[in-house]
Design a protein around this motif. Structure first.
Motif, mmCIF file in Angstrom:
data_model
loop_
_atom_site.group_PDB
_atom_site.id
_atom_site.type_symbol
_atom_site.label_atom_id
_atom_site.label_comp_id
_atom_site.label_asym_id
_atom_site.label_seq_id
_atom_site.Cartn_x
_atom_site.Cartn_y
_atom_site.Cartn_z
ATOM 1 N N VAL A 196 -36.172 65.396 31.184
ATOM 2 C CA VAL A 196 -36.610 64.060 31.589
ATOM 3 C C VAL A 196 -36.579 63.162 30.366
ATOM 4 N N SER A 197 -36.354 61.871 30.604
ATOM 5 C CA SER A 197 -36.190 60.935 29.487
ATOM 6 C C SER A 197 -37.503 60.377 28.967
ATOM 7 N N ALA A 245 -29.323 51.800 31.543
ATOM 8 C CA ALA A 245 -27.875 51.718 31.324
ATOM 9 C C ALA A 245 -27.485 52.160 29.921
ATOM 10 N N GLY A 246 -28.189 51.666 28.910
ATOM 11 C CA GLY A 246 -27.846 52.021 27.541
ATOM 12 C C GLY A 246 -28.042 53.488 27.248
ATOM 13 N N LEU A 247 -29.121 54.059 27.795
ATOM 14 C CA LEU A 247 -29.390 55.478 27.587
ATOM 15 C C LEU A 247 -28.304 56.330 28.228
ATOM 16 N N VAL A 248 -27.925 55.994 29.456
ATOM 17 C CA VAL A 248 -26.879 56.750 30.137
ATOM 18 C C VAL A 248 -25.564 56.637 29.373
ATOM 19 N N GLU A 249 -25.261 55.445 28.883
ATOM 20 C CA GLU A 249 -24.029 55.254 28.118
ATOM 21 C C GLU A 249 -24.022 56.134 26.876
ATOM 22 N N SER A 250 -25.153 56.217 26.189
ATOM 23 C CA SER A 250 -25.248 57.053 24.995
ATOM 24 C C SER A 250 -25.046 58.528 25.338
ATOM 25 N N LEU A 251 -25.637 58.968 26.449
ATOM 26 C CA LEU A 251 -25.486 60.364 26.864
ATOM 27 C C LEU A 251 -24.035 60.687 27.182
ATOM 28 N N LEU A 252 -23.377 59.805 27.914
ATOM 29 C CA LEU A 252 -22.001 60.075 28.323
ATOM 30 C C LEU A 252 -21.023 59.936 27.161
ATOM 31 N N ASP A 253 -21.310 59.053 26.210
ATOM 32 C CA ASP A 253 -20.453 58.935 25.034
ATOM 33 C C ASP A 253 -20.483 60.231 24.223
ATOM 34 N N ALA A 254 -21.647 60.852 24.163
ATOM 35 C CA ALA A 254 -21.781 62.087 23.383
ATOM 36 C C ALA A 254 -21.269 63.303 24.136
ATOM 37 N N THR A 313 -28.612 66.806 23.807
ATOM 38 C CA THR A 313 -29.020 65.779 24.765
ATOM 39 C C THR A 313 -30.422 65.279 24.454
ATOM 40 N N LEU A 314 -31.320 66.193 24.120
ATOM 41 C CA LEU A 314 -32.689 65.812 23.771
ATOM 42 C C LEU A 314 -32.707 64.927 22.534
ATOM 43 N N GLU A 315 -31.895 65.244 21.541
ATOM 44 C CA GLU A 315 -31.846 64.445 20.319
ATOM 45 C C GLU A 315 -31.326 63.035 20.600
ATOM 46 N N ILE A 316 -30.346 62.912 21.487
ATOM 47 C CA ILE A 316 -29.823 61.590 21.852
ATOM 48 C C ILE A 316 -30.912 60.777 22.542
ATOM 49 N N GLN A 369 -40.988 60.077 24.697
ATOM 50 C CA GLN A 369 -41.426 61.454 24.920
ATOM 51 C C GLN A 369 -40.473 62.230 25.827
ATOM 52 N N PRO A 370 -39.168 62.205 25.567
ATOM 53 C CA PRO A 370 -38.263 63.016 26.384
ATOM 54 C C PRO A 370 -38.544 64.494 26.155
ATOM 55 N N ALA A 371 -38.153 65.311 27.119
ATOM 56 C CA ALA A 371 -38.463 66.733 27.006
ATOM 57 C C ALA A 371 -37.561 67.568 27.903
ATOM 58 N N VAL A 372 -37.339 68.807 27.473
ATOM 59 C CA VAL A 372 -36.719 69.817 28.334
ATOM 60 C C VAL A 372 -37.839 70.416 29.168
ATOM 61 N N ILE A 373 -37.753 70.309 30.477
ATOM 62 C CA ILE A 373 -38.878 70.707 31.331
ATOM 63 C C ILE A 373 -38.586 71.899 32.223
ATOM 64 N N GLY A 374 -37.344 72.379 32.259
ATOM 65 C CA GLY A 374 -37.068 73.497 33.156
ATOM 66 C C GLY A 374 -35.621 73.916 33.119
ATOM 67 N N ARG A 375 -35.268 74.730 34.109
ATOM 68 C CA ARG A 375 -33.909 75.261 34.170
ATOM 69 C C ARG A 375 -33.513 75.482 35.615
ATOM 70 N N VAL A 376 -32.211 75.623 35.807
ATOM 71 C CA VAL A 376 -31.660 75.903 37.133
ATOM 72 C C VAL A 376 -31.402 77.403 37.231
#
Length: 215
Positions: A48-49, A80-89, A164-167, A176-183
């Motif tokens: 989550v972001s 929008a900016g956050l998504v753009e940063s994620l997809l650029d990376a 992804t978390l670092e971005i 406060q983004p975080a890895v919260i789970g798994r599939v």
């Protein structure tokens, strides 16, 4: 003319006689970008972001005249900016979803059902600020179902989770983004939460009306 988007609003009787302006943006999907719940697969990390529930609780506190000791500000922000940063990376992000009506719980239930996978969450990893947690406890609300206006959930391959978390951490729209789970490949179509006490509970879609209504 192709109708590509639409929206409905529910307002109180006698309060819908003003001017309503609805806009839609049209864009192009970038090369190698394929974002869809169908791409979510076992082994993906769930992120989550930012912290959850602030928008819904802030709206309720103003609308209902609730006085909390700590002033709550909405999380409303452009993604929008956050998504753009994620997809650029990493254009191989599997799935993204904004966490508006129904909050995190509704988004994950819909994705688990659409992808035919199970999702497991760690309650201790989900960011919820103390004022929101306290307000939800006082009002009998579950913050996982409370609406957000500037938060998203991302599904990425586990090897890309740290990057992804670092971005997210470097972007002003993510707080406060975080890895919260798994599939996982068990309990398909179901979201399970491991609580801070070590127990497990099912996260399901709401059976009644969401509170508070934000639109």
């Amino acid at each position: 003319v192709k109708i590509v988007t639409g929206d409905t609003k529910v307002v109180d009787r006698g309060k819908g006689d003003g001017v309503f302006i609805n806009t839609a943006g049209i864009g192009l999907v970038g090369p190698n970008v394929n974002i869809s719940p169908r791409r979510v697969r076992p082994g993906d990390a769930v992120l989550v972001s930012g912290d959850l529930g602030r928008h819904g609780i802030a709206i309720m506190s103003v609308r209902e005249g609730l006085g909390f000791e700590a002033e709550l500000e909405s999380d409303c922000a452009s993604l929008a900016g956050l998504v753009e940063s994620l997809l650029d990376a990493d254009p191989d992000v599997h799935c993204l979803r904004d966490l508006t009506r129904g909050g995190l719980a509704a988004a994950l239930c819909e994705i688990a059902d659409g992808a035919g996978v199970g999702i497991e969450l760690d309650e201790t990893s989900i960011p919820i600020i103390p004022p929101v947690a306290g307000a939800c406890e006082l009002l009998g609300l579950d913050p996982l179902y409370v609406a957000n206006e500037g938060r998203l959930v991302a599904f990425v391959p586990v090897e890309a989770a740290q990057r992804t978390l670092e971005i997210m951490q470097a972007h002003p729209a993510a707080i406060q983004p975080a890895v919260i789970g798994r599939v996982v490949d068990t309990h398909a179509g179901t979201v399970q939460l491991r609580t801070s006490f070590g127990a497990e509970r099912i996260i399901d879609l709401l059976s009644g009306e969401q509170m508070p209504r934000i639109c």
